[in-house]
Structure formats: C-alpha cells, structure tokens
Design an enzyme around this catalytic site. Structure first.
Site, short mmCIF file in Angstrom:
data_model
loop_
_atom_site.label_atom_id
_atom_site.label_comp_id
_atom_site.label_asym_id
_atom_site.label_seq_id
_atom_site.Cartn_x
_atom_site.Cartn_y
_atom_site.Cartn_z
N LYS A 186 0.83 -1.22 0.00
CA LYS A 186 0.00 0.00 0.00
C LYS A 186 0.86 1.27 0.00
O LYS A 186 0.65 2.17 -0.80
CB LYS A 186 -0.93 0.03 1.24
CG LYS A 186 -1.92 -1.13 1.28
CD LYS A 186 -2.84 -1.04 2.49
CE LYS A 186 -2.11 -1.14 3.82
NZ LYS A 186 -1.43 -2.42 4.06
N ARG A 189 -9.53 1.35 9.11
CA ARG A 189 -9.01 0.00 9.38
C ARG A 189 -10.00 -0.84 10.17
O ARG A 189 -9.67 -1.94 10.57
CB ARG A 189 -7.71 0.15 10.18
CG ARG A 189 -6.54 -0.62 9.59
CD ARG A 189 -5.33 -0.25 10.41
NE ARG A 189 -4.16 -1.01 10.16
CZ ARG A 189 -3.09 -0.54 9.53
NH1 ARG A 189 -3.07 0.68 9.04
NH2 ARG A 189 -2.02 -1.28 9.42
N ARG A 244 11.38 -2.12 10.88
CA ARG A 244 10.37 -1.72 11.86
C ARG A 244 10.26 -2.76 12.97
O ARG A 244 10.27 -3.95 12.69
CB ARG A 244 8.99 -1.59 11.16
CG ARG A 244 8.79 -0.28 10.48
CD ARG A 244 7.58 -0.27 9.57
NE ARG A 244 6.35 -0.78 10.16
CZ ARG A 244 5.15 -0.72 9.56
NH1 ARG A 244 5.05 -0.17 8.37
NH2 ARG A 244 4.08 -1.20 10.13
N ARG A 253 -0.64 -8.89 13.51
CA ARG A 253 -1.19 -7.86 12.61
C ARG A 253 -2.05 -8.50 11.50
O ARG A 253 -3.05 -7.93 11.09
CB ARG A 253 -0.05 -7.03 12.01
CG ARG A 253 0.54 -6.06 13.05
CD ARG A 253 1.90 -5.53 12.65
NE ARG A 253 1.89 -4.81 11.42
CZ ARG A 253 2.94 -4.72 10.59
NH1 ARG A 253 4.08 -5.31 10.88
NH2 ARG A 253 2.84 -4.02 9.50
P1 ADP Z 1 2.15 -1.89 3.19
O1 ADP Z 1 2.18 -0.37 3.17
O2 ADP Z 1 0.94 -2.46 2.52
O3 ADP Z 1 2.37 -2.47 4.56
P2 ADP Z 1 4.74 -1.64 1.79
O4 ADP Z 1 4.42 -0.70 0.68
O5 ADP Z 1 5.51 -1.12 2.95
O6 ADP Z 1 3.38 -2.39 2.31
O7 ADP Z 1 5.49 -2.88 1.14
C1 ADP Z 1 5.96 -3.98 1.94
C2 ADP Z 1 7.32 -4.43 1.41
O8 ADP Z 1 7.15 -5.05 0.14
C3 ADP Z 1 8.32 -3.30 1.22
O9 ADP Z 1 9.61 -3.78 1.61
C4 ADP Z 1 8.27 -3.02 -0.29
O10 ADP Z 1 9.52 -2.55 -0.79
C5 ADP Z 1 7.93 -4.38 -0.85
N1 ADP Z 1 7.07 -4.33 -2.05
C6 ADP Z 1 6.06 -3.46 -2.30
N2 ADP Z 1 5.49 -3.74 -3.50
C7 ADP Z 1 6.16 -4.82 -4.00
C8 ADP Z 1 6.04 -5.58 -5.22
N3 ADP Z 1 5.12 -5.31 -6.15
N4 ADP Z 1 6.89 -6.61 -5.38
C9 ADP Z 1 7.82 -6.90 -4.44
N5 ADP Z 1 7.99 -6.22 -3.30
C10 ADP Z 1 7.16 -5.19 -3.07
P1 AMP Z 2 1.02 0.59 9.02
O1 AMP Z 2 2.14 1.56 8.90
O2 AMP Z 2 -0.18 0.95 8.19
O3 AMP Z 2 1.47 -0.84 8.81
O4 AMP Z 2 0.51 0.69 10.53
C1 AMP Z 2 1.37 0.36 11.61
C2 AMP Z 2 0.58 0.29 12.89
O5 AMP Z 2 0.03 1.60 13.20
C3 AMP Z 2 -0.62 -0.65 12.92
O6 AMP Z 2 -0.26 -2.00 13.20
C4 AMP Z 2 -1.47 -0.02 14.05
O7 AMP Z 2 -0.95 -0.34 15.32
C5 AMP Z 2 -1.24 1.48 13.81
N1 AMP Z 2 -2.25 2.04 12.90
C6 AMP Z 2 -2.04 2.56 11.65
N2 AMP Z 2 -3.19 2.98 11.11
C7 AMP Z 2 -4.17 2.71 12.00
C8 AMP Z 2 -5.58 2.88 12.02
N3 AMP Z 2 -6.24 3.41 10.98
N4 AMP Z 2 -6.25 2.48 13.13
C9 AMP Z 2 -5.62 1.97 14.18
N5 AMP Z 2 -4.30 1.75 14.23
C10 AMP Z 2 -3.57 2.11 13.15
#
Ligand code: ADP
Ligand code: AMP
Length: 223
Positions: A13, A88, A161, A172
């Site tokens: 995302k 969420r 992270r 999660r």
């Molecule tokens: P989210 O925001 O949904 O938690 P991220 O955008 O942080 O996910 O992506 C999770 C991981 O996957 C990151 O390390 C990112 O670089 C990698 N990633 C994102 N899109 C792709 C893709 N299409 N193919 C492979 N790896 C990806």
């Molecule tokens: P993310 O960066 O989207 O993976 O979010 C990391 C963490 O932040 C989640 O596991 C939650 O603990 C908190 N968080 C992010 N967005 C929300 C939301 N909309 N509602 C509640 N907790 C959130």
C-alpha cells in the site's frame, strides 16, 4: 480524487501510494506514517500509539479518527487525498463517511490490493524503512536501495520496523482479517471496491491501479 487503499500489512500500500499520489497530484495520507512521525518526535499522541503498535494492535479509534480528520483538513488535501491504512475497522469507515458527508464530499474508489499471505510475509520480512521518513520504503531483495542501508531519497539510515518481527506480523495479520477485512464488504455495498492483483513488479501494479481508476499518468494533474 478521494481514494482509499486497503490490503493486508505488507501488500504494498505505502509503495503504491507514493507513486499513485504523485501521478494523481494528491497527498498520500498514511495513519501508520503519522503515528511513526509522532513517535519519533516523542509527542503525547506518539506515546499513546506506541504500545498498541508494538503489540500489532490497532490504536484506539478515539485517537486515530481525530488524527486522520486533522490531516484531511490540511490545505493540501482540499482537492483530494489517498488514504493508506485508514480506515481500518467498521467504526473508522463510518467515521470517514460521516466526515465526508459533513463536507459534502464522497469517495471515488477503494482499491483492494490482493496478495497471497505467503508473499506478504516475504515482503514484510525484507522491508526496510528510512529513519527520517517512514514513507521511504525499500526491500532487501525486491526493492534494494542503491547503497545498502542508505535511503536513495534523502540519505537517511534504513532500519527494520520493530512491528515487522515475525510474532507481531502474525498478530497484525489476525487483526487485518478480523477487524479490517469487513470494511471491504462495507465499501462493496457502496459499489466503490476495485480489486487490484498486487503480485508482480511495483510499476506493473501501479499501472493496473491507474487503469482501474481510468486515468493515465498524463492527466493526473487534472484529477
Ligand atoms: P504496506 O504499506 O501495505 O504495509 P509496503 O508498501 O511497505 O506495504 O510494502 C511492503 C514491502 O514489500 C516493502 O519492503 C516493499 O519494498 C515491498 N514491495 C512493495 N510492493 C512490491 C512488489 N510489487 N513486489 C515486491 N515487493 C514489493
Ligand atoms: P502501518 O504503517 O499501516 O502498517 O501501521 C502500523 C501500525 O500503526 C498498525 O499496526 C497499528 O498499530 C497502527 N495504525 C495505523 N493505522 C491505524 C488505524 N487506521 N487504526 C488503528 N491503528 C492504526
């Protein structure tokens, strides 16, 4: 445009949001990034969020909804926004609808990024983010920075992270299935959901998303 991105943790995302927001000329609003920025600045909001985030739980709605609304009120979000990680749960989805209704606005689309669970686990295991700005996202294998451990965009240090540990990721994913997935049906009832297959290269997923929104990169500014 006003768009919501949903999908399990690690679906991509944040990665997609960065490109889509740029192409569409709207801000990327990630509640996770807002919480992390508050945590690194040591604000009371960051302190409140920390224990929930470390445990892989949702931060309570009483904190989250106000923070998201404050961000949507900023001048740069007047012409639209791309929400990533909000709403969420059903309560947040209803709060978003109420907020938009009060403003006389509505959502254009909810993009549901679909990725198999084993891929999500691999993506999270290799995720590295920038100390300066957690929206700068890399992957040890799939999306390497030019120099190991250094952010291409700002030179910041890359780190893993704390909530990307195996145990917290399991929690999660549970939270995603029980609390977040129901919002997909909630928005399907409003005919807003577009499912995007999110396997394959990052730019390919961006192209699919832009096509689903029926915009090309060239007319993004008009969105
Ligand atoms: P989210 O925001 O949904 O938690 P991220 O955008 O942080 O996910 O992506 C999770 C991981 O996957 C990151 O390390 C990112 O670089 C990698 N990633 C994102 N899109 C792709 C893709 N299409 N193919 C492979 N790896 C990806
Ligand atoms: P993310 O960066 O989207 O993976 O979010 C990391 C963490 O932040 C989640 O596991 C939650 O603990 C908190 N968080 C992010 N967005 C929300 C939301 N909309 N509602 C509640 N907790 C959130």
């Amino acid at each position: 445009m006003r768009i919501v991105l949903v999908g399990p943790p690690g679906a991509g995302k944040g990665t997609q949001a960065a490109y889509l927001a740029k192409n569409l000329g709207i801000p990327h609003i990630s509640t996770g990034d807002l919480f992390r920025a508050n945590m690194s600045q040591g604000t009371p909001l960051g302190q409140q969020a920390k224990e929930y985030m470390s445990a892989g739980q949702l931060v309570p709605d009483s904190v989250t909804i106000g923070m998201a609304e404050d961000r949507m009120e900023q001048p740069d979000a007047e012409g639209g926004f791309l929400l990533d990680g909000f709403p969420r749960n059903i309560g947040q989805a209803q709060a978003l609808d109420d907020y938009l209704q009060r403003k006389g606005l509505s959502l254009d689309a909810v993009l549901d990024l679909e990725v198999p669970e084993d891929e999500v686990v691999k993506r999270i295991a290799g995720r590295r983010i920038c100390r300066n700005d957690s929206s700068h996202v890399y992957h040890e294998v799939y999306n390497k920075p030019k120099t190991a451990g250094v952010c291409d965009q700002c030179g910041g240090e890359l780190y893993q992270r704390e909530d990307d540990s195996e145990e917290t990721v399991r929690k999660r994913l549970d939270v995603y299935h029980t609390e977040t997935e129901p919002i997909i049906d909630y928005f399907k009832a409003q005919d807003l959901v577009i499912t995007i297959p999110a396997m394959g290269p990052v730019d390919e997923v961006t192209r699919r998303s832009m096509a689903a929104l029926e915009v090309t990169e060239d007319d993004g500014d008009a969105a």
